[in-house]
Design a protein around this motif. Structure first.
Motif, short mmCIF file in Angstrom:
data_model
loop_
_atom_site.label_atom_id
_atom_site.label_comp_id
_atom_site.label_asym_id
_atom_site.label_seq_id
_atom_site.Cartn_x
_atom_site.Cartn_y
_atom_site.Cartn_z
N ILE A 105 -1.60 14.87 -7.06
CA ILE A 105 -0.14 12.66 -6.82
C ILE A 105 0.05 12.79 -5.49
CG2 ILE A 105 1.00 12.10 -8.33
CD1 ILE A 105 0.32 13.20 -10.65
N THR A 106 0.68 14.16 -4.53
CA THR A 106 1.10 13.88 -3.65
C THR A 106 -0.60 13.20 -2.72
OG1 THR A 106 3.16 15.39 -4.03
CG2 THR A 106 2.52 14.86 -2.02
N GLU A 107 -1.06 14.00 -3.03
CA GLU A 107 -2.14 13.50 -2.00
C GLU A 107 -2.70 12.21 -2.08
OE1 GLU A 107 -5.05 13.30 0.63
OE2 GLU A 107 -3.56 14.05 1.08
N LEU A 108 -2.64 12.13 -3.61
CA LEU A 108 -3.34 10.57 -4.02
C LEU A 108 -2.34 9.12 -3.41
CD1 LEU A 108 -5.01 8.57 -5.65
CD2 LEU A 108 -3.44 9.28 -7.53
N MET A 109 -1.07 10.26 -3.37
CA MET A 109 0.25 8.71 -2.49
C MET A 109 0.14 8.54 -1.34
SD MET A 109 1.39 6.19 -3.54
CE MET A 109 1.61 6.78 -5.35
N ALA A 110 -0.56 10.30 -0.63
CA ALA A 110 -0.80 9.93 1.40
C ALA A 110 -1.83 9.25 1.26
CB ALA A 110 -0.45 11.41 1.63
N ARG A 111 -3.01 9.39 0.59
CA ARG A 111 -3.81 8.56 0.47
C ARG A 111 -3.33 6.78 0.78
NH1 ARG A 111 -8.92 11.75 -2.02
NH2 ARG A 111 -8.71 13.47 -0.77
N LYS A 112 -2.84 5.91 -0.70
CA LYS A 112 -2.64 5.06 -0.24
C LYS A 112 -1.56 4.90 0.81
CE LYS A 112 -3.24 4.80 -5.46
NZ LYS A 112 -3.14 4.79 -6.78
N PHE A 113 -0.90 5.69 1.47
CA PHE A 113 0.30 4.92 2.67
C PHE A 113 -1.03 4.97 3.48
CE2 PHE A 113 3.83 7.43 4.35
CZ PHE A 113 3.82 6.36 5.61
N ARG A 114 -1.49 6.58 3.70
CA ARG A 114 -2.37 5.20 4.66
C ARG A 114 -3.57 3.94 5.43
NH1 ARG A 114 -4.71 10.96 3.13
NH2 ARG A 114 -3.26 12.11 4.27
N LYS A 115 -3.71 3.95 3.89
CA LYS A 115 -4.81 3.04 3.64
C LYS A 115 -4.25 1.42 3.63
CE LYS A 115 -7.34 0.19 -0.29
NZ LYS A 115 -7.00 -1.16 -0.36
N ARG A 116 -2.52 1.03 3.25
CA ARG A 116 -1.74 0.63 3.52
C ARG A 116 -1.08 0.20 5.14
NH1 ARG A 116 2.60 -1.19 0.25
NH2 ARG A 116 3.29 -2.31 2.02
N ILE A 117 -1.21 1.22 5.21
CA ILE A 117 -0.65 0.98 7.32
C ILE A 117 -2.04 0.59 7.63
CG2 ILE A 117 -0.58 2.89 8.74
CD1 ILE A 117 2.05 2.77 7.42
N ALA A 118 -3.27 0.97 7.97
CA ALA A 118 -4.59 0.50 8.06
C ALA A 118 -4.81 -1.11 8.30
CB ALA A 118 -5.93 1.55 7.32
N GLU A 119 -4.42 -0.74 6.89
CA GLU A 119 -4.25 -2.84 6.83
C GLU A 119 -3.10 -3.78 6.61
OE1 GLU A 119 -4.71 -2.47 1.78
OE2 GLU A 119 -6.92 -2.08 1.88
N THR A 120 -1.92 -3.21 7.19
CA THR A 120 -1.02 -3.79 7.75
C THR A 120 -0.82 -4.23 9.16
OG1 THR A 120 0.28 -2.58 6.40
CG2 THR A 120 1.08 -4.15 7.87
N GLN A 121 -0.56 -5.61 9.79
CA GLN A 121 -0.63 -6.25 11.04
C GLN A 121 1.27 -6.33 11.84
OE1 GLN A 121 -2.66 -7.12 13.35
NE2 GLN A 121 -3.69 -7.83 12.13
#
Length: 174
Positions: A105-121
């Motif tokens: 679950i921690t890794e899943l949230m790390a992936r969601k965090f990475r995605k948010r960073i990649a999508e943010t200006q």
């Protein structure tokens, strides 16, 4: 600029960088074993095992000549052996599967965090903006871990345990 924040899930929180050798980086090929749980059991609680896991990020950012903010943010899911423990004679294979899923679950949230960073200006306030996303991710991680424990009754409800394993596994594979 570089910043780092470290979180230990399951109610442990630290604001210091992770020291090499004091963690296990999440790896699909490396499943936790009881030998990885090196902490002293808390005999004052009814808990049979505790997984201390968390997110760590390091961030560097710069503004280029076109006034664009370029961000390099590495995000990791860690397991902390010295903060994780189990009670010998009470913990079993089902308990271990439950604790492993906390780390997943921690890794899943790390992936969601990475995605948010990649999508943010980002703007020149990148440090604050990343910290805000991190705070959201930590809150979501904590809520998801709590929902998991509640639904599975801390691994007692084996049917729910299997459903959560399937759900989180599917999300990690997506």
């Amino acid at each position: 600029m570089k910043w780092g924040i470290c979180i230990l899930s399951l109610f442990l929180l630290a604001f210091t960088p992770v020291k090499e050798g004091e963690y296990i980086l999440w790896n699909d090929a490396k499943k936790l074993t009881w030998e990885d749980f090196k902490g002293e059991p808390d005999e004052t609680t009814t808990a049979v095992a505790i997984t201390a896991s968390g997110l760590f990020y390091d961030l560097s950012a710069e503004v280029n000549a076109d006034n664009e903010v370029l961000v390099d943010c590495n995000i990791y899911a860690y397991f902390y052996p010295n903060e994780s423990w189990f009670k010998v004679g009470l913990a079993d294979d089902n308990t271990l599967a439950h604790e492993r899923l906390h780390f997943d679950i921690t890794e899943l949230m790390a992936r969601k965090f990475r995605k948010r960073i990649a999508e943010t200006q980002f703007t020149e306030n990148v440090k604050q903006e990343v910290r805000s996303i991190y705070t959201e991710m930590y809150t979501s991680l904590d809520s998801l871990q709590t929902a998991y424990d509640t639904a599975t009754l801390f691994s007692i409800n084996k049917k729910q345990q299997l459903q959560w394993q399937e759900q989180i596994g599917n999300e990690l594979n997506a």
